[in-house]
Write a protein that holds these residues in place. Structure first.
Motif, PDB file in Angstrom:
ATOM      1  N   VAL A 155     -74.611 -61.069  29.995  1.00 27.56           N
ATOM      2  CA  VAL A 155     -75.662 -60.575  30.896  1.00 27.56           C
ATOM      3  C   VAL A 155     -76.541 -59.604  30.101  1.00 27.56           C
ATOM      4  O   VAL A 155     -76.070 -58.605  29.591  1.00 27.56           O
ATOM      5  N   LYS A 156     -77.796 -59.948  29.999  1.00 31.44           N
ATOM      6  CA  LYS A 156     -78.721 -59.166  29.171  1.00 31.44           C
ATOM      7  C   LYS A 156     -79.352 -58.024  29.966  1.00 31.44           C
ATOM      8  O   LYS A 156     -79.652 -58.183  31.161  1.00 31.44           O
ATOM      9  N   VAL A 162     -77.921 -67.787  25.127  1.00 31.70           N
ATOM     10  CA  VAL A 162     -78.696 -67.442  23.932  1.00 31.70           C
ATOM     11  C   VAL A 162     -78.871 -65.933  23.917  1.00 31.70           C
ATOM     12  O   VAL A 162     -79.126 -65.322  24.962  1.00 31.70           O
ATOM     13  N   GLY A 163     -78.740 -65.335  22.762  1.00 35.74           N
ATOM     14  CA  GLY A 163     -78.928 -63.892  22.649  1.00 35.74           C
ATOM     15  C   GLY A 163     -78.933 -63.501  21.189  1.00 35.74           C
ATOM     16  O   GLY A 163     -79.717 -64.033  20.405  1.00 35.74           O
ATOM     17  N   LEU A 164     -78.031 -62.598  20.810  1.00 35.45           N
ATOM     18  CA  LEU A 164     -77.904 -62.230  19.400  1.00 35.45           C
ATOM     19  C   LEU A 164     -77.410 -63.420  18.586  1.00 35.45           C
ATOM     20  O   LEU A 164     -77.649 -63.499  17.384  1.00 35.45           O
ATOM     21  N   GLU A 165     -76.710 -64.330  19.251  1.00 36.76           N
ATOM     22  CA  GLU A 165     -76.305 -65.575  18.602  1.00 36.76           C
ATOM     23  C   GLU A 165     -76.991 -66.741  19.298  1.00 36.76           C
ATOM     24  O   GLU A 165     -77.324 -66.663  20.476  1.00 36.76           O
ATOM     25  N   ILE A 166     -77.123 -67.828  18.565  1.00 36.66           N
ATOM     26  CA  ILE A 166     -77.799 -68.992  19.138  1.00 36.66           C
ATOM     27  C   ILE A 166     -76.910 -69.711  20.149  1.00 36.66           C
ATOM     28  O   ILE A 166     -77.416 -70.287  21.115  1.00 36.66           O
ATOM     29  N   GLU A 197     -73.886 -68.737  22.630  1.00 36.67           N
ATOM     30  CA  GLU A 197     -72.968 -67.733  23.155  1.00 36.67           C
ATOM     31  C   GLU A 197     -72.677 -68.029  24.621  1.00 36.67           C
ATOM     32  O   GLU A 197     -73.095 -69.061  25.152  1.00 36.67           O
ATOM     33  N   ASN A 198     -71.974 -67.134  25.278  1.00 40.44           N
ATOM     34  CA  ASN A 198     -71.621 -67.360  26.687  1.00 40.44           C
ATOM     35  C   ASN A 198     -72.850 -67.165  27.561  1.00 40.44           C
ATOM     36  O   ASN A 198     -73.708 -66.377  27.229  1.00 40.44           O
ATOM     37  N   MET A 211     -78.623 -63.450  32.807  1.00 44.06           N
ATOM     38  CA  MET A 211     -78.134 -64.369  31.775  1.00 44.06           C
ATOM     39  C   MET A 211     -79.317 -65.165  31.237  1.00 44.06           C
ATOM     40  O   MET A 211     -80.286 -65.425  31.958  1.00 44.06           O
ATOM     41  N   VAL A 212     -79.233 -65.539  29.973  1.00 45.44           N
ATOM     42  CA  VAL A 212     -80.252 -66.405  29.374  1.00 45.44           C
ATOM     43  C   VAL A 212     -79.525 -67.626  28.827  1.00 45.44           C
ATOM     44  O   VAL A 212     -78.590 -67.484  28.028  1.00 45.44           O
ATOM     45  N   VAL A 213     -79.922 -68.788  29.296  1.00 46.36           N
ATOM     46  CA  VAL A 213     -79.236 -70.025  28.903  1.00 46.36           C
ATOM     47  C   VAL A 213     -80.256 -71.086  28.510  1.00 46.36           C
ATOM     48  O   VAL A 213     -81.429 -70.991  28.869  1.00 46.36           O
ATOM     49  N   THR A 214     -79.782 -72.079  27.789  1.00 47.56           N
ATOM     50  CA  THR A 214     -80.644 -73.236  27.538  1.00 47.56           C
ATOM     51  C   THR A 214     -80.328 -74.306  28.573  1.00 47.56           C
ATOM     52  O   THR A 214     -79.218 -74.374  29.100  1.00 47.56           O
TER      53      THR A 214
END
Ligand code: ZN
Ligand code: ZN
Length: 350
Positions: free
Chosen positions: A122-123, A284-288, A290-291, A306-309
Motif C-alpha cells: 500500500v503506497k 509495482v513500486g520500488l520493484e517491478i 511486488e505484492n 495499491m498500484v498494480v498492473t
C-alpha cells in the motif's frame, strides 16, 4: 513494522534486501544491513557510501570497513537483542548459517517472510506521486519511440531507442529489460529483443517501464505493422476486451483472483484462455514485481493505495501474441490508469 515484530515476538529485524532497506531508510546504495528495533535503528554500509548514507537517511549510520553482517552481529550482542528476525526468503543460506553460528548462545534467529513487502504493497501519497511521474514518463518515451518504427529498424535498435528516450526524459533507466518482439516472436511473453528487423505485416509487442526516483512503471502495447488480417484483429480485440474488463473490476475490497477471472473469462468466451499462461497483474513500486499478485489463486483483496498492473495476454505459437498492460492505481472508489497511452490497435504503415 515494530508492531509486526512484536507479534512475531522478535526484538529486532535485520534487513538486507535493498528495496526494503530503501523503503524504510531512504538509502539507495548497493550494500547495506538495516538493523531495526524498538531501541533504535541503525544502517550499516561500507565506506563508498559515507556521504550518500548521511544525505539520504534520517537514522543512525555506521560505516563498516569489514563485512556488514559481522558489524550487525556485534551490534546485536551489544544491544542484547535476544530474538532477531531475518528475511528468510531473501538471505543466502550461507549467510544464515554463519549468523546462526556467530550468535549461538546470544540471540535466536527468527525466519520472517514478507514483513516489509506487505507494508510496501500500500503506497503513501509521496510514493503514488513518484509512480505517477514514472508512468507519465514511460508513456512519453513510448510515444517518441513509436515514431521511429520503420520496417528496417531491428528489435534491439528499437529497444535501445526506448531506453534512450526514457533517460532523455529523466529516468534513471528502464525498470526492467525492455521487450520488443515482432511477429511470431511476440508469442513469447518474455521475449528478448533480437538483432532482426521488425519487418512488415505482423504484430509488434513492446513492454517497457521506467525507473524514476527509484519507482517503477510498467506498460505493454502492441501495434500492427501494415494492415492486420482477421486473425490479428480478432486476437487483439479479445485481449483488449479482457484488459478493459479486468481494469473495470479493480476497486478496494475486490479479491485479486476476481480481477484475474474478469480477464480470463473474456478470453474464455473467445476460446483463448488456454493461450493466457501468466497471471493478470502484479504490484509495482520500488520493484517491478511486488505484492499484490493478481493470480488465479490469490485470495487477498485490493486496497486503496495499491498500484498494480493489468496485463492479460494471448499468445498463439507460430503466429504472435498480444498483451495490453497498464499500471493502475487502486483509488477509494475504483481505479485510475496511470499509463493512458492509446489502446486501440495502432496500425503503422511505413
Ligand atoms: Zn510489462
Ligand atoms: Zn508487468
Amino acid at each position: 513494522l515494530l508492531d509486526r515484530l512484536e507479534r512475531l515476538k522478535a526484538d529486532a529485524i535485520a534487513i538486507a534486501h535493498l528495496p526494503n532497506v530503501r523503503y524504510l531508510s531512504g538509502f539507495s546504495g548497493s550494500n547495506a544491513v538495516f538493523l531495526i528495533s524498538a531501541r533504535g535503528s541503525i544502517l550499516l554500509t561500507d565506506p563508498r557510501y559515507t556521504l550518500q548514507a548521511r544525505e539520504e537517511c534520517d537514522c543512525a549510520v555506521k560505516i563498516e570497513t569489514g563485512p556488514l553482517w559481522t558489524g550487525a552481529t556485534r551490534l546485536i550482542r551489544a544491544k542484547k537483542l535476544a530474538r532477531v528476525a531475518l528475511e528468510a526468503d531473501k538471505l543466502p543460506h550461507s549467510t544464515w548459517t554463519r549468523l546462526a553460528a556467530d550468535l549461538r548462545g546470544t540471540a535466536r534467529l527468527n525466519p520472517a517472510t514478507g514483513l516489509v513487502e506487505t507494508l510496501r504493497a500500500v503506497k503513501d501519497a509521496g510514493e503514488i506521486e513518484k509512480i505517477r511521474r514514472s508512468a507519465a514518463l514511460c508513456v512519453r518515451a513510448y510515444e517518441r519511440a513509436i515514431g521511429k518504427v520503420r520496417p528496417s529498424i531491428t528489435e534491439l535498435e528499437l529497444a535501445g531507442e526506448i531506453d534512450f528516450q526514457m533517460r532523455k526524459l529523466g529516468a534513471e533507466g528502464p525498470a526492467f529489460e525492455t521487450i520488443v518482439a515482432g511477429g511470431d516472436h511476440s508469442a513469447l511473453p518474455h521475449a528478448r529483443p533480437r538483432p532482426v528487423p521488425v519487418g512488415r505485416n505482423r504484430l509488434l509487442l513492446i513492454d517497457m517501464g521506467a525507473s524514476l526516483n527509484g519507482y517503477a512503471s510498467d506498460m505493454t502495447r502492441v501495434v500492427h505493422l501494415g494492415e492486420p488480417d482477421k486473425q490479428a484483429r480478432r486476437l487483439y480485440q479479445a485481449v483488449f476486451d479482457a484488459q478493459l474488463a479486468a481494469a473495470a473490476a479493480v476497486r478496494p475490497g475486490v479479491r485479486c483472483r476476481d480481477v484475474d477471472a474478469a480477464a480470463r473469462n473474456v478470453l474464455k468466451r473467445q476460446g483463448l484462455d488456454g493461450y493466457f499462461q501468466h497471471s493478470t497483474g502484479h504490484g509495482v513500486g520500488l520493484e517491478i514485481h511486488e505484492n499484490p499478485r493478481l493470480g488465479k489463486k490469490v485470495d487477498g483483496r485490493l486496497e486503496a493505495g495499491m498500484v498494480v498492473t493489468i496485463e492479460p495476454g494471448a499468445y498463439l505459437p507460430g503466429f504472435g501474441g498480444v498483451r495490453i498492460e497498464d499500471t493502475v492505481l487502486v483509488t477509494e472508489t475504483g481505479a485510475e490508469i496511470l499509463t493512458p497511452a492509446g489502446k486501440e490497435l495502432l496500425v503503422l504503415n511505413s
